[in-house]
Structures are given as structure tokens and as C-alpha cells.
Design a protein around this motif. Sequence first.
Motif, PDB file in Angstrom:
ATOM      1  N   TYR A   1       0.807  -1.210   0.000  1.00 38.79           N
ATOM      2  CA  TYR A   1       0.000   0.000   0.000  1.00 38.79           C
ATOM      3  C   TYR A   1       0.851   1.276   0.000  1.00 38.79           C
ATOM      4  N   GLY A   2       2.143   1.122   0.192  1.00 35.82           N
ATOM      5  CA  GLY A   2       3.000   2.300   0.242  1.00 35.82           C
ATOM      6  C   GLY A   2       3.289   2.723   1.672  1.00 35.82           C
ATOM      7  N   ASP A   3       3.800   3.944   1.851  1.00 35.67           N
ATOM      8  CA  ASP A   3       4.222   4.424   3.157  1.00 35.67           C
ATOM      9  C   ASP A   3       3.528   5.737   3.485  1.00 35.67           C
ATOM     10  N   ASP A   4       3.511   6.054   4.800  1.00 34.77           N
ATOM     11  CA  ASP A   4       2.987   7.350   5.199  1.00 34.77           C
ATOM     12  C   ASP A   4       4.107   8.391   5.096  1.00 34.77           C
ATOM     13  N   ALA A   5       3.833   9.633   5.569  1.00 37.79           N
ATOM     14  CA  ALA A   5       4.799  10.722   5.430  1.00 37.79           C
ATOM     15  C   ALA A   5       6.086  10.447   6.199  1.00 37.79           C
TER      16      ALA A   5
ATOM     17  N   HIS B   1       5.284   1.756   6.772  1.00 39.33           N
ATOM     18  CA  HIS B   1       4.452   0.973   5.868  1.00 39.33           C
ATOM     19  C   HIS B   1       3.007   0.909   6.380  1.00 39.33           C
ATOM     20  N   PHE B   2       2.089   0.900   5.425  1.00 38.74           N
ATOM     21  CA  PHE B   2       0.700   0.590   5.744  1.00 38.74           C
ATOM     22  C   PHE B   2       0.500  -0.924   5.657  1.00 38.74           C
ATOM     23  N   VAL B   3      -0.220  -1.470   6.650  1.00 41.90           N
ATOM     24  CA  VAL B   3      -0.597  -2.883   6.580  1.00 41.90           C
ATOM     25  C   VAL B   3      -1.573  -3.079   5.417  1.00 41.90           C
ATOM     26  N   ASN B   4      -1.572  -4.261   4.841  1.00 44.94           N
ATOM     27  CA  ASN B   4      -2.491  -4.555   3.744  1.00 44.94           C
ATOM     28  C   ASN B   4      -3.895  -4.808   4.299  1.00 44.94           C
ATOM     29  N   PHE B   5      -4.558  -3.710   4.714  1.00 47.05           N
ATOM     30  CA  PHE B   5      -5.851  -3.828   5.407  1.00 47.05           C
ATOM     31  C   PHE B   5      -6.915  -4.537   4.565  1.00 47.05           C
ATOM     32  N   GLY B   6      -6.904  -4.278   3.260  1.00 50.67           N
ATOM     33  CA  GLY B   6      -7.992  -4.743   2.421  1.00 50.67           C
ATOM     34  C   GLY B   6      -7.967  -6.229   2.125  1.00 50.67           C
ATOM     35  N   GLU B   7      -6.911  -6.907   2.530  1.00 52.01           N
ATOM     36  CA  GLU B   7      -6.831  -8.351   2.333  1.00 52.01           C
ATOM     37  C   GLU B   7      -7.165  -9.050   3.645  1.00 52.01           C
ATOM     38  N   ASP B   8      -8.073 -10.018   3.589  1.00 52.98           N
ATOM     39  CA  ASP B   8      -8.484 -10.700   4.822  1.00 52.98           C
ATOM     40  C   ASP B   8      -7.764 -12.043   4.947  1.00 52.98           C
ATOM     41  N   ALA B   9      -6.432 -11.968   4.913  1.00 50.34           N
ATOM     42  CA  ALA B   9      -5.621 -13.183   5.001  1.00 50.34           C
ATOM     43  C   ALA B   9      -4.336 -12.866   5.757  1.00 50.34           C
ATOM     44  N   SER B  10      -3.610 -13.925   6.098  1.00 51.39           N
ATOM     45  CA  SER B  10      -2.349 -13.783   6.848  1.00 51.39           C
ATOM     46  C   SER B  10      -1.214 -14.464   6.080  1.00 51.39           C
ATOM     47  N   TRP B  11      -1.170 -14.158   4.793  1.00 49.01           N
ATOM     48  CA  TRP B  11      -0.108 -14.665   3.925  1.00 49.01           C
ATOM     49  C   TRP B  11       0.859 -13.521   3.603  1.00 49.01           C
ATOM     50  N   GLY B  12       0.953 -12.558   4.548  1.00 41.43           N
ATOM     51  CA  GLY B  12       1.695 -11.330   4.285  1.00 41.43           C
ATOM     52  C   GLY B  12       3.112 -11.337   4.803  1.00 41.43           C
ATOM     53  N   PRO B  13       3.646 -10.153   5.087  1.00 47.86           N
ATOM     54  CA  PRO B  13       5.046 -10.027   5.491  1.00 47.86           C
ATOM     55  C   PRO B  13       5.338 -10.737   6.808  1.00 47.86           C
TER      56      PRO B  13
ATOM     57  N   PRO C   1       9.629  -7.399  15.126  1.00 52.04           N
ATOM     58  CA  PRO C   1       9.305  -6.423  16.182  1.00 52.04           C
ATOM     59  C   PRO C   1      10.059  -5.109  16.050  1.00 52.04           C
ATOM     60  N   SER C   2      11.108  -5.103  15.239  1.00 50.48           N
ATOM     61  CA  SER C   2      11.866  -3.852  15.050  1.00 50.48           C
ATOM     62  C   SER C   2      11.247  -2.962  13.981  1.00 50.48           C
ATOM     63  N   LEU C   3      10.283  -3.538  13.254  1.00 46.33           N
ATOM     64  CA  LEU C   3       9.659  -2.806  12.161  1.00 46.33           C
ATOM     65  C   LEU C   3       8.384  -2.140  12.647  1.00 46.33           C
ATOM     66  N   LEU C   4       8.248  -0.816  12.431  1.00 46.86           N
ATOM     67  CA  LEU C   4       7.040  -0.083  12.815  1.00 46.86           C
ATOM     68  C   LEU C   4       6.145   0.106  11.595  1.00 46.86           C
ATOM     69  N   VAL C   5       4.843  -0.215  11.760  1.00 43.79           N
ATOM     70  CA  VAL C   5       3.915  -0.122  10.643  1.00 43.79           C
ATOM     71  C   VAL C   5       2.632   0.563  11.108  1.00 43.79           C
ATOM     72  N   ARG C   6       1.873   1.085  10.107  1.00 39.23           N
ATOM     73  CA  ARG C   6       0.590   1.712  10.393  1.00 39.23           C
ATOM     74  C   ARG C   6      -0.513   0.651  10.236  1.00 39.23           C
ATOM     75  N   GLN C   7      -1.166   0.303  11.362  1.00 40.10           N
ATOM     76  CA  GLN C   7      -2.234  -0.687  11.329  1.00 40.10           C
ATOM     77  C   GLN C   7      -3.587   0.024  11.337  1.00 40.10           C
ATOM     78  N   TRP C   8      -4.676  -0.771  11.311  1.00 37.30           N
ATOM     79  CA  TRP C   8      -6.025  -0.224  11.186  1.00 37.30           C
ATOM     80  C   TRP C   8      -6.360   0.773  12.284  1.00 37.30           C
TER      81      TRP C   8
ATOM     82  N   TYR D   1      -3.745   6.099  17.576  1.00 35.10           N
ATOM     83  CA  TYR D   1      -4.146   6.978  16.478  1.00 35.10           C
ATOM     84  C   TYR D   1      -2.933   7.741  15.944  1.00 35.10           C
ATOM     85  N   GLY D   2      -2.731   7.623  14.613  1.00 36.60           N
ATOM     86  CA  GLY D   2      -1.631   8.325  13.947  1.00 36.60           C
ATOM     87  C   GLY D   2      -0.268   7.730  14.201  1.00 36.60           C
ATOM     88  N   LYS D   3      -0.205   6.619  14.913  1.00 31.29           N
ATOM     89  CA  LYS D   3       1.084   6.042  15.292  1.00 31.29           C
ATOM     90  C   LYS D   3       1.395   4.788  14.485  1.00 31.29           C
ATOM     91  N   ALA D   4       2.658   4.498  14.358  1.00 31.13           N
ATOM     92  CA  ALA D   4       3.128   3.217  13.826  1.00 31.13           C
ATOM     93  C   ALA D   4       3.499   2.340  15.007  1.00 31.13           C
TER      94      ALA D   4
END
Length: 1010
Positions: A222-226, A230-242, A246-253, A263-266
Motif C-alpha cells: 500500500y505504500g508508506d505514510d509521510a 508501511h501501511f498494513v495490507n488492510f484490504g486483504e483478509d488473510a495472513s499470507w503477508g510479510p 518487532p523492530s519494524l514499525l507499521v501503520r495498522q487499522w 491513532y496516527g502512530k506506527a
Amino acid sequence: MKKLTASLLVLVLSSSIAVANAQQKNDTIKTKEIEGVVVTALGIKREKKSLGYASQEVKASELFGGTTNTGNVASQLSGKVAGLNVNANSNFGGSTNLVIRGIKSLDGANPLIVIDGSPVNNISTSSGDRNGGFDLGNALSDINQEDIESINVLKGAAASALYGERGLNGVIVITTKNGKGKDDGSWGVTLSSSVQTGFIDKSTFPTYQNKYGGGYDPSFYYGDDANGHHFVNFGEDASWGPAYNPSLLVRQWDSFDPTSPNYGKATPWVAAKNGPLAFFETPVSYINSITLNKGSKGNNFSLTYDNNISNGLMPNSDLRKNTLSAKFNYDLTPKLHATVYSTLTLQDTKGRNETGYNDNIISGFRQWWQTNVDVEALKQSYFNNVANPTAANNYGNVTWNRTDDANGKPAFWNNPYFTRYQNYQSDNRTRTFSYAQLVYDVNEHINIIGKLSYDNTSVLYERRLAQGSYPQNFGLSLKNAPSGYWRVNFTQREINYDLMANYKYDITDGINISGVVGGNVRRNYFDYIEASTEGGLINRGIYSLENSRANVLPPYENTYSTQTGSVYATASIDFYKYFYLDGTYRYDQSSTLPSGNNKYGYASVSGSLILSELLKLNNSVVNFWKIRGNYAEVGGTADPYKLQYSYRTAGIFAGSVNLYTPVLTYPNNNLKPQRSKEFEVGTEINFLKGRIVFDAAYYNTRTFDQLISPFISPGSGQSAATINAGQINNNGIEAHLGITPIKTTNFNWTMDLNWSRNRSKVVDLSPGVNSYLLANLVGGASIVANVGNAWGDIYGTDYTYINGQKVIDPNTGTYVLNRNQVIGNVLPEWTGGIRNSVSYKGFSLSFLIDIRKGGDVYSSDMYYGLSSGLYPETAVDGYRSAVVTLQGVNPNGQVNTTPVNQTAFPADGYRNNPYDSYSLAPGKRFVYDGSFVKLREASIGYMLPKSLLQNTFINEAKVSIIGRNLWIIHKNLPYADPESTQMGGIFSYGSSIGSLPTTREVGVNVTFKF
């Protein structure tokens, strides 16, 4: 096994001899007292020794003494009757399917339920199909278990022939208690109170892998925020992802929810702390009952009130049931006796769990989920936002399954708490069953019985789809709707009028004849109306047909009344107490069959020979020995509206209602009743004054001229036609062994073992048809009846084999699939139960082991869940490799060496990808053995000594710790209970999809008698 059997026999023999001298009263060996009296068809009491057919009685103490109150009497018969297969499920307030001696009809059916000689409705009510719906339970759950004295299962056709067209699937005869007060004539009072709670059996719910998160791709596409997160692949309802890091910060739902602390945090990319198990609540039930009794044998009264308050596993689910019943027996004169029984059940249920595939939260947890989603965070988001619902927050539907980072609408799934609290279902049921009976003793040889019974059920069922929901097919039109309201009202009623005469005469000193001559008129009424909004709701939260955004379709209505008139006669001849010969005949006239075919008769003949009397075997070892045999015919009539076209509206077009169009089943005015013919042989043996009791039977049943509606060519203008066709043969063996290894004044140990095996074969269908579809399963398989095979084949794709090895195409590296194959069968090979009861002075202990061997289950959950990467099997080394080499051989027998790209062709189940939904694995991959061994029931009780109660107003007091479904000792189906199918009827077999986990139920019961 031989050593164990021999040791047990020695124990029984030795304890019998050792205890004989210590007993003050000797065990009788009189045949009548050994066999006892049981209640048979039409409420007729018979000496069990005289019966030429198999029946098995279960007393209330055996039925309920070691179990919690499940709210459904049917489920408590599991493992207690040989030849009775009980299919329960885990649905909240759900139904239980009963089958006696195998499936006899292509479309399946439950046995007839009879209370004190009067038939009652036991229909399983559900809305929907395997794609989705709600299980509203079966009508047997309305019977108050506190009223039940005993249940006698009439297994074969000879036992049920007196019920004519309704006796095809056997009969379960329930006898209610008579009131009896204290010896001094005052009131007797029984107060019972219990509380029970449930704990999830974790072996019946998914274990999730914790190495990979949401999506179908190993990258965050989905790309990255400012800030570069990384944005999590929210639109997919599966767990075949990355892979998790724990060292990686991502934007979840939850980073898009203003009420969330994230809110607004990775946040760190790790598996959720609180998975779907945290979604479930602790089910608790409170059952309280009070019974008032007064009177003696001829004049007595009983009044019982029962209150059941329960909540389910799912949030926002509760059941409130109140049952009031009364029974009067009164001798108006020495020759005229009156009985009146009435029961009223009021039940309100909210929040039943949805079944099947569509919009089923549990299907989501088992098939479509992201293991990074924290359920507790979803809960907080829902409650924080629903307090101030706006269109911006989807009226509280803050979902983990966002369309994308910019669009918060659900891609596929609502927030599960929004679904439970906003899109809940509810139903209200009022049920009354009553009968009044007069018995007049003409003389010592004849009495006349007149009886009227009334059974009425009224139900209001409602569904809600709140604004902000993920749109779904909803309402009468089944069009995609963003919101809506759907309601059903139906009433079903049965009235029976009976008049019969019982007779008994001594022909000679050693020969007598007895029997019944009578008639019955049965009238059934059904009224159904269904309506819904269209196009969504105008105003949020108002669930009314007037709140429809578009014009409301005319409601669907169905009403009918049917009548069956019957006459019948029986004769039983007793020859010197060692040979009995019975004959019955019943003649019915049905209103649902055409003139000329609507009158038909059924007959039976049975006999029993008491060898122990004939051969004078009445000794200290063999006390009783009987052989029996019978032949009988029973059958069934058609459902209403099978003879002529029936019509309904086609909907609204151009602002007006379209003309009526016929229902798409071709009628047939040449129908005739279906029939079943059965013969049975059996034996009963009683050893050591009742210390060992053995009962066995063999039966062979042929059911033909079945009433089915197979699919026909659409070119005819119809989709199906009702015809007489098809034959199913069943044969089987059933056995019961009762053993009392130890019996003394203070200590008693009894064992009951039940075992049965049924073999089914579809002999014939309609001309030119070799397969009849019973049900489609989600995931590409189906359940069918195939000529030459047992009823209930699972049909689908299989592997192709060479010498037992799976064949692989050397060009593609994929399995060579063999389509349209039988890949399993839903029927068990055999069933059994082992019950032990031990008592010592005031203490009692009992437990029941319930066993089912065989019976395949197709798991739609595994079909989807493996392909979506939920289960631990998908996280083992090499499973997620882009390129794999499948194990097997090429068509020439050489070992396969051709790799295959799993990105386009996944190894397991369905895969959502832009190119193909093709699976390497066939349907056979997802068929599992449905065998199980369960510790079904257990109880420990203590009866307080009389000495402690001497100076109180309490006559008896008992405290019990009781449990049900305590331990699945063995099963082969992963992550689910093989018994927990979708709902009742045909949907009770062969499919594991979106079922609730099984709960271990533990409770405490306290009973006082005053």
C-alpha cells in the motif's frame, strides 16, 4: 479383551454369590418383574417380555441424573440408546438431529415424538442454508425435562406401525410424571436450582501461526505514510503477508481511529496479543424449577414452573425461557377417569450465532483473518465510536478490514462487535401443548378412551442490518443492501382427535387376547408471512417496514391446512406366558395425495418366544431368555402443494407489482405414498438375577416410492419436479449390555454399554438418474445420494493415483485431478456408549463415554483457512516458498522433479489472486475422519442423611456437581468438533464450516424436597 471380559464375568459371579447371603430380601426371578412394563405406541402399556420388536427405555434418572440441563432433551440421549444416532451442534439454543436405524428417506427426517400417547411437533427451524442463516432450534427443546418420567425409543417399523405414515423414522415415546403428594395427604414440594458455566475446548478452535501477518504478499504494497512507515495490507483478509519483525514499525487499522491510543502512530509488526479467543464470553446458565404435587394414585395433581436464563459464547446473546406445566389425574367415578396435561413455553432469544459462510463471524475467524489484529482493540474502538456514531466512523463500524489507507469502509468484514451489537438477530416463541383424556371402564375386559390433543407454536423472527455495515444480499429480493430489516411470522398447529377401545379376554386358562381398536383424525395448520425493507433504511436504528428506503415488496405468504383420517386395530395373543403373537393394521387417508392414491394401509406382525419358560431355564444362572421377530410396513405422505401449481409474486417492476408466477417445482397429481418394509430378529437374555442383561437385534429395511424433487431441464420452465422414485436399503445390528459387577446393601456399581452399526445403500433413483443432490458444500464439494453407494457420499475432486502414489503432470508440476469423484461419506461406521454408575450410601458417581467411529467431514474452514495462511501448518519451513516441488510420480511412474510456482497455484485450498483461483489440492485434501470419543457426561452427587434432616421441614436434600462435554478424548478433525455441524435436518451431516467452539459445561445443582 478376552482376559478383561473373563475377569469381569468372574467379578460378577463371585460378588453375586458373596452378597446373596448378606441380602435380607432375595432378588426375584419372575419374568414379569425382570422385564417390567413399558409404554409403547398410542400410550399403551405392555409387559416388555411380550414385545416382538426392539425398544429401549431410559428412565429420567439415567437421562438427566448425570448431566447439566442443556435446554434440549434430544441432546441428552447421546450414547444412551443403541441404534439412535444423535447429531448435536454448538449453536446457541440450536437444534439436535435424531436418527433411528439409519437414514431411510433421501431428504432425511427425524423420528416422531409422542408425549403420553399424543404426537407433538419436533420440526427443526432454521433460516438460510449452508451459505448462511440461523439455527432456531427444534421443538423438542420446549419440553420441560422436569416433567419427564421416562423415554422409550421404538426403533423399528413393527414398533411404530400404529402411527402409520408418521412412523417411518421411528418413534420416541415420552411419558410424563404423575403427581404424588406426601403420605399424610399434604402437598409435596420439590425445589431444584442449578448454575452452570462453560469453558472453551481449545482443541475445537483454530491455533494461529504467529510468524506472518496480514495480506497475500510478503511486502507492504500500500505504500508508506509521510514518516516512511508501511501501511498494513488492510484490504486483504488473510495472513499470507510479510513476516513479523518487532523492530519494524507499521501503520495498522487502529492508527486511523481517533479514539484509539494508537491513532496516527506506527506500532511494532508482531502477532496480536489478544486473538479471536478473546472475543468469546463465558456462557452461564441459571436454571430454577419448583414442582408442587398432591394426591394419591387415582386423584393427583402436579404443577411445575421452570425458568432458564442463559447467555452464549458470543457477545450480546441471551436466552430467556419460562415453562409452566400442569397435570391432573382424577377419578370422576370408580369407572370414569380423567387426565389433563398442559404445558406453556415462552422463549425470547437474542443474538443467535450465524451459521454457514456469509457474514458469519466464526467463519471469518476460521478462514479469513489477520493474525496481527488485536480483538481487544476492536472492542474498544467499537464502544468508543458507537457512543457518538457518525457517517465518518461508519456509525461505530471501525473495522480491521479497511478498503485501503484512505477509505475506512469495510472491504469484506465488519468490526465483529459492530455485527454482534448492531446486526443482531432475535426470535420470540410461544409454544403450548395440551391434551385431555377420558377413560371409561366398561367392564373388566373393555375400556374406552377419548382424547383431544392440541399443539401450537407461534414464532416472530427478526433480522437487522445496521447502517454502516458491509453491504450484503438481504431481504426478500436478496439484492445487495447497505442496511435493512427482515421479519418472519409463522404459526404451526396440530390437533388430534382419538377414540379407541382396549380389550382383554381369556380364551382359555392359558391363552388370552388383548388389543386396541380405534381411530384418529389429525389436522395440521401452517401460516407463514415474510416481509422486509428494500434498498436500505431511511432513518438509522429504526427497524420497521415503514422505514424502507425503496418500495416494499409484497410479503411472501404461505398457508395450508391438511388432514389425515385413520382407523387401526391390534391384537396380541398370549400362549401360556411363553409365546406371544401380535398383529397391527392401520388405514390412513391423506389430504395431500391425489384421489385414488390417498388411501393406504400398513400392517405388522411380530412374535416373541420366552425360551426360559419353554425350556424351564428359570435357574440361578439364566433367569430369562427371549427370541423375537417381526415384519412390518410403514410409510409417509406428501407435503402440501405438490399436486398443483402454487404461485407467488415476481416483485415490483416499473412501479407496479408483477403478475403471479408459479413456484419452480413441477407438480405431480399422480403421487402415491412412500413405503418402508422391514423385518427384524432379536434376542434378550437375563443372567444372574439381572446382574447381566443382553439385548441384540438385526434389522433389514427397504424404503421405496420416495417423494423427492430432483432437478430437471430448465427448458421445461421449471427447475425441479416432485416424483415417486428412489429406494434406500438399510441393515444393521444393535446391542445393549447391562452389567452390575457389584451389588450390596450400601454399594452398587452398574455399567451400560450400547453399540450399533448401520449399513445404507441407495438402490435406485428415478429412471436414467444415478445421482441425487442433497446439499452443496462451500468450497466446491457436495453431498449426494449415488446409486450403488451409501446415502451421503461427499462428491468432489480427488487425486489421480498410480499404485497409491499421487500423479503429477510433468509439464506443470501440479497434481492431475480426478473430477466428479466420491471422496467420502458422512455416515458413521458404528456408534456406541459406555455408562458407569456407582453409588455408596449417600454418594453417587456416574459418567458416560460417547463414541462415533467413522463418518467423513468436509472442512470448508480448512479449505479457506490454509490458503489464507491462518494455521500453523502454513508457517512451517518451506510451506510459503514461491517455488515448490510436489511429492508424487509422473504418469510414467517416475518420481516428480518438476517445480511449481505457488504464487499462481497455491498448494492448499482456495487462493485469491488476480490470475486464478485454481488450487493444487483437490477436495479430497479437506475431507477428514469424523470419529470421536468423548467424555459426554459426569456427575458426583451426595444425598444428605435422613438423620440430619429429622428436625427440619426438609424431607430430602441432594447436592450434585455435574458436567457435560468435559473431554474430547480422541478426534481427527483439526481445530473443530466433528459433531458440531451447521444446523438440524440435512445440514447435520458432513460439513465443518464456521461453527462455534465446543464448551465444557460444569455446574452445581441443589435439589430439596419438602
